[in-house]
Scaffold this active site. Structure first.
Site, PDB file in Angstrom:
ATOM      1  N   PRO A   1       0.823  -1.220   0.000  1.00  0.00           N
ATOM      2  CA  PRO A   1       0.000   0.000   0.000  1.00  0.00           C
ATOM      3  C   PRO A   1       0.855   1.266   0.000  1.00  0.00           C
ATOM      4  CG  PRO A   1      -0.485  -1.426   1.886  1.00  0.00           C
ATOM      5  CD  PRO A   1       0.741  -1.949   1.244  1.00  0.00           C
ATOM      6  N   GLU A   2       0.728   2.025  -1.059  1.00  0.00           N
ATOM      7  CA  GLU A   2       1.359   3.347  -1.142  1.00  0.00           C
ATOM      8  C   GLU A   2       0.222   4.365  -1.185  1.00  0.00           C
ATOM      9  OE1 GLU A   2       4.254   3.511  -4.314  1.00  0.00           O
ATOM     10  OE2 GLU A   2       4.711   1.385  -4.119  1.00  0.00           O
TER      11      GLU A   2
ATOM     12  N   ARG B   1       3.079 -10.182   7.497  1.00  0.00           N
ATOM     13  CA  ARG B   1       4.513  -9.923   7.623  1.00  0.00           C
ATOM     14  C   ARG B   1       4.861  -8.957   8.745  1.00  0.00           C
ATOM     15  NH1 ARG B   1       7.225  -9.402   1.859  1.00  0.00           N
ATOM     16  NH2 ARG B   1       5.757 -11.058   1.493  1.00  0.00           N
TER      17      ARG B   1
END
Length: 292
Positions: free
Chosen positions: A2-3, A138
């Site tokens: 996600p940017e 993660r």
DNA sequence: ACTATGTCCTGCGAGC
DNA sequence: TGCTCGCAGGACATAG
């Protein structure tokens, strides 16, 4: 990963669906270490608060909270500071819940009966009956609570910054332009995908020293960045790896990528083979003919 | 004050 | 087929 466009997409959905909702209860997992040590503070801020607004700051999702009865505001009422505070300030936002999704983080609006996915680290129950769930295999994601704007990314918003300020960010910087684009203290919200895509569209090699860019190149870069970010927002973001929006749906912008993860394939503009190199330890994709 | 590199973490795919 | 290994990367810490 996600940017800015992915976070913007998520934030718009969250703003529609949870803004104004009250938080009934909070469950925080034990797993991610930073979350574990912050858990009491986060739980205290969220419990019995109301979500006033949801907004994006760079790649961060910010929930503006209003403390409810019997929680933080009541506790503060015993102190002398509360007495001099004007009534208007009382209803103002006091704290922010900040969520950074990292690489694989997802923030989902779920029905309570929906099965809890593996790697779910936080569940926020809302008065509407919905749940807000933070899932992150993660564990690069981060949750925090802040008052005011402390702890929020400090760089300029790429979609708001004017040209002179934009150009000033790169002046005197010897680092590769790609590294500078990824630096959240300069611009906030640009990550690996949109750094590569904007440099391709601007015709600039990722390894060029930032300070070596001409004003014309800087103009092209700013325009390319704005265009690619806006187009990606319109497409609901890029779903590479496992990005989905708050409703669990995928974005579409991965089909518009011109260089990112296209190494070995022909450039869509000139036909040259797209290369992949390492810049700042990140996979970096570019066309050796179109980018100079 | 910059810049470069290492670290965290797990899933997945390449290779044998 | 089934295993091991290495890679992916955002932000921060640390070293130069």
């Amino acid at each position: 990963m996600p940017e800015l466009p992915e976070v913007e997409t998520i934030v718009r959905a969250l703003a529609r669906r949870v803004a104004g909702d009250a938080i009934v209860s909070v469950w925080l997992g034990e797993k991610p270490e930073p979350l574990k040590s912050l858990a009491p503070e986060i739980a205290a801020a969220l419990q019995r608060s109301r979500i006033i607004a949801v907004r994006r700051v760079g790649k961060q999702i910010v929930f503006d909270l209003e403390a409810g009865k019997g929680s933080a505001r009541a506790a503060r009422g015993h102190g002398p500071a509360a007495r001099v505070r004007p009534a208007a300030a009382e209803s103002r936002t006091q704290r922010q819940w900040v969520v950074h999704l990292g690489m694989t983080g997802r923030l989902l609006v779920s029905a309570p009966e929906a099965p809890v996915e593996p790697h779910t680290h936080a569940i926020v129950r809302l008065a509407s009956g919905r749940e807000l769930r933070f899932v992150d295999p993660r564990r690069f994601g981060r949750l925090s609570v802040t008052g005011g704007d402390a702890g929020l990314a400090t760089g300029s918003e790429p979609l708001d910054v004017d040209f002179e300020r934009f150009a000033g960010l790169f002046r005197k910087r010897k680092t590769p332009i790609k590294s500078a684009l990824l630096n959240q203290k300069l611009l906030r919200g640009v990550g690996n995908i949109y750094a590569d895509e904007s440099l391709f569209r601007a015709g600039i090699r990722p390894r060029r020293r930032a300070a070596s860019l001409t004003r014309d190149e800087l103009r092209r870069l700013r325009r390319a960045l704005r265009q690619v970010l806006n187009a990606a927002i319109a497409a609901g973001g890029s779903s590479v790896a496992d990005y989905v929006n708050a409703d669990g749906d995928q974005g579409l912008f991965q089909f518009e990528h011109r260089v990112y993860q296209r190494d070995g394939e022909p450039c869509l503009v000139c036909g040259a083979v797209v290369k992949r190199v390492l810049v700042a330890g990140r996979g970096t994709h570019y066309c050796p003919r179109c980018q100079r």
